[in-house]
Design a protein around this motif. Structure first.
Motif, PDB file in Angstrom:
ATOM      1  N   CYS A  27     -15.274 -36.029   4.476  1.00  0.00           N
ATOM      2  CA  CYS A  27     -15.068 -35.756   5.839  1.00  0.00           C
ATOM      3  C   CYS A  27     -13.729 -35.411   6.214  1.00  0.00           C
ATOM      4  CB  CYS A  27     -15.403 -37.032   6.368  1.00  0.00           C
ATOM      5  SG  CYS A  27     -17.225 -37.404   6.064  1.00  0.00           S
ATOM      6  N   SER A  28     -12.703 -35.986   5.393  1.00  0.00           N
ATOM      7  CA  SER A  28     -11.390 -35.531   5.887  1.00  0.00           C
ATOM      8  C   SER A  28     -10.915 -34.362   5.772  1.00  0.00           C
ATOM      9  CB  SER A  28     -10.432 -36.506   5.043  1.00  0.00           C
ATOM     10  OG  SER A  28     -10.532 -36.031   3.831  1.00  0.00           O
ATOM     11  N   ASN A  29     -11.844 -33.290   5.170  1.00  0.00           N
ATOM     12  CA  ASN A  29     -11.785 -31.856   4.763  1.00  0.00           C
ATOM     13  C   ASN A  29     -12.348 -31.168   5.825  1.00  0.00           C
ATOM     14  OD1 ASN A  29      -9.634 -32.504   2.605  1.00  0.00           O
ATOM     15  ND2 ASN A  29     -11.479 -32.641   1.342  1.00  0.00           N
ATOM     16  N   PHE A  30     -13.305 -31.793   6.810  1.00  0.00           N
ATOM     17  CA  PHE A  30     -14.041 -31.044   7.750  1.00  0.00           C
ATOM     18  C   PHE A  30     -13.034 -30.411   8.770  1.00  0.00           C
ATOM     19  CE2 PHE A  30     -18.104 -33.809   6.921  1.00  0.00           C
ATOM     20  CZ  PHE A  30     -18.435 -32.986   5.732  1.00  0.00           C
ATOM     21  N   ASP A  31     -13.266 -29.161   9.088  1.00  0.00           N
ATOM     22  CA  ASP A  31     -12.787 -28.628  10.385  1.00  0.00           C
ATOM     23  C   ASP A  31     -13.703 -28.745  11.484  1.00  0.00           C
ATOM     24  OD1 ASP A  31     -10.944 -27.392   8.514  1.00  0.00           O
ATOM     25  OD2 ASP A  31     -11.826 -25.387   8.507  1.00  0.00           O
ATOM     26  N   ALA A  32     -14.671 -29.234  11.388  1.00  0.00           N
ATOM     27  CA  ALA A  32     -15.564 -29.607  12.734  1.00  0.00           C
ATOM     28  C   ALA A  32     -16.835 -30.145  12.147  1.00  0.00           C
ATOM     29  CB  ALA A  32     -16.182 -28.205  13.294  1.00  0.00           C
ATOM     30  N   PHE A  33     -17.129 -31.093  12.620  1.00  0.00           N
ATOM     31  CA  PHE A  33     -18.529 -31.843  12.489  1.00  0.00           C
ATOM     32  C   PHE A  33     -19.039 -32.378  13.522  1.00  0.00           C
ATOM     33  CE2 PHE A  33     -14.847 -35.001  13.188  1.00  0.00           C
ATOM     34  CZ  PHE A  33     -15.494 -36.032  13.823  1.00  0.00           C
ATOM     35  N   SER A  34     -20.245 -32.933  13.269  1.00  0.00           N
ATOM     36  CA  SER A  34     -21.284 -33.535  14.153  1.00  0.00           C
ATOM     37  C   SER A  34     -21.797 -35.128  13.780  1.00  0.00           C
ATOM     38  CB  SER A  34     -22.318 -32.617  14.711  1.00  0.00           C
ATOM     39  OG  SER A  34     -23.197 -32.355  13.822  1.00  0.00           O
ATOM     40  N   LEU A  35     -22.009 -35.837  14.767  1.00  0.00           N
ATOM     41  CA  LEU A  35     -22.943 -37.224  14.481  1.00  0.00           C
ATOM     42  C   LEU A  35     -24.098 -37.192  14.969  1.00  0.00           C
ATOM     43  CD1 LEU A  35     -19.752 -39.532  14.607  1.00  0.00           C
ATOM     44  CD2 LEU A  35     -20.569 -38.353  12.521  1.00  0.00           C
ATOM     45  N   ALA A  36     -25.082 -37.954  14.087  1.00  0.00           N
ATOM     46  CA  ALA A  36     -26.392 -38.192  14.741  1.00  0.00           C
ATOM     47  C   ALA A  36     -26.702 -39.570  14.462  1.00  0.00           C
ATOM     48  CB  ALA A  36     -27.434 -37.342  14.266  1.00  0.00           C
ATOM     49  N   LEU A  37     -27.066 -40.442  15.430  1.00  0.00           N
ATOM     50  CA  LEU A  37     -27.192 -41.950  15.203  1.00  0.00           C
ATOM     51  C   LEU A  37     -28.634 -42.224  15.157  1.00  0.00           C
ATOM     52  CD1 LEU A  37     -24.071 -43.401  17.046  1.00  0.00           C
ATOM     53  CD2 LEU A  37     -24.142 -42.575  15.098  1.00  0.00           C
ATOM     54  N   ASP A  38     -29.095 -43.276  14.617  1.00  0.00           N
ATOM     55  CA  ASP A  38     -30.522 -43.797  14.555  1.00  0.00           C
ATOM     56  C   ASP A  38     -30.473 -45.169  14.135  1.00  0.00           C
ATOM     57  OD1 ASP A  38     -33.272 -43.669  14.900  1.00  0.00           O
ATOM     58  OD2 ASP A  38     -33.486 -43.193  12.842  1.00  0.00           O
ATOM     59  N   GLU A  39     -31.108 -45.739  15.006  1.00  0.00           N
ATOM     60  CA  GLU A  39     -31.192 -47.585  14.884  1.00  0.00           C
ATOM     61  C   GLU A  39     -32.714 -47.715  14.824  1.00  0.00           C
ATOM     62  OE1 GLU A  39     -30.084 -51.492  17.199  1.00  0.00           O
ATOM     63  OE2 GLU A  39     -29.778 -49.539  18.145  1.00  0.00           O
ATOM     64  N   SER A  40     -32.875 -48.661  13.903  1.00  0.00           N
ATOM     65  CA  SER A  40     -34.178 -49.281  13.497  1.00  0.00           C
ATOM     66  C   SER A  40     -34.188 -50.583  13.156  1.00  0.00           C
ATOM     67  CB  SER A  40     -34.884 -48.127  12.518  1.00  0.00           C
ATOM     68  OG  SER A  40     -34.292 -48.309  11.185  1.00  0.00           O
TER      69      SER A  40
END
Length: 204
Positions: A171-184
């Protein structure tokens, strides 16, 4: 003003083992001169060091009274024994690595299937039953695979830490990223949060 005298560094002298030093019952191993009689090593490849070891430690031994032919035969025999012992040690190390790898693989499957850690002992019992029926001569190799609950727990924790570290590095090498969260919730109504990460890195 006096000139500054630089000290010679042994590591920069590029000394090599001289085959003529075998007459002192020495051989080259891993860049060092190793004694074939007592298996001691001389770190600095200098004839003076090798000869001094021979004269102070073994000159009064039975090897000193040997003829040239007998000494040559003894050197060949001792070299063969050293090579056999080294090969045996490497073989044992390789077998131990395979046993450890097998323990990790079983622990990984238990974690992926969300099975109890105590199932490791049951799996080993099943393996031993199969081994006794198909190839009993290999029983000792499989007996050394540790699948106790404590070992399985430790293996899974180590693999989890490794995945966590690898993820942080990636992750430290990402130029761009997105997150998705899910709770159960699990069977005990304990909340579980899942985080999905998608990222891109610069093209090489």
């Amino acid at each position: 003003m006096s000139a500054i005298v630089k000290k010679r560094k042994v590591d920069l002298e590029c000394r090599a083992f001289n085959p003529e030093w075998e007459k002192y019952f020495f051989t080259e191993r891993l860049g060092q001169a190793q004694r074939l009689i007592c298996l001691k090593t001389v770190a600095v490849l200098k004839e003076y060091n090798i000869r001094r070891h021979w004269e102070t430690q073994h000159k009064a031994s039975s090897f000193a009274s040997m003829s040239a032919a007998e000494r040559k035969e003894a050197i060949v025999k001792l070299s063969g024994n050293l090579q056999k012992s080294t090969s045996l040690f490497r073989k044992q190390t390789a077998e131990a690595d395979k046993v450890t790898c097998a323990s990790y693989e079983v622990s990984r499957h238990l974690a992926r299937r969300m099975k109890p850690f105590t199932d490791g002992d049951f799996i080993k019992e099943c393996i031993m039953v199969v081994i006794d029926s198909l190839c009993p001569e290999k029983r000792s190799a499989f007996e050394s695979v540790s699948l106790s609950p404590r070992t399985v727990c430790r293996r899974i924790e180590e693999m989890s830490d490794s995945v966590n570290d690898s993820l942080k590095t990636c992750c430290s090498n990402f130029d761009a990223f997105s997150l998705a969260l899910d709770e159960s919730t699990d069977m005990k109504d304990t909340a579980q949060l899942a985080i999905f990460i998608r990222g891109v890195t610069a093209a090489l």
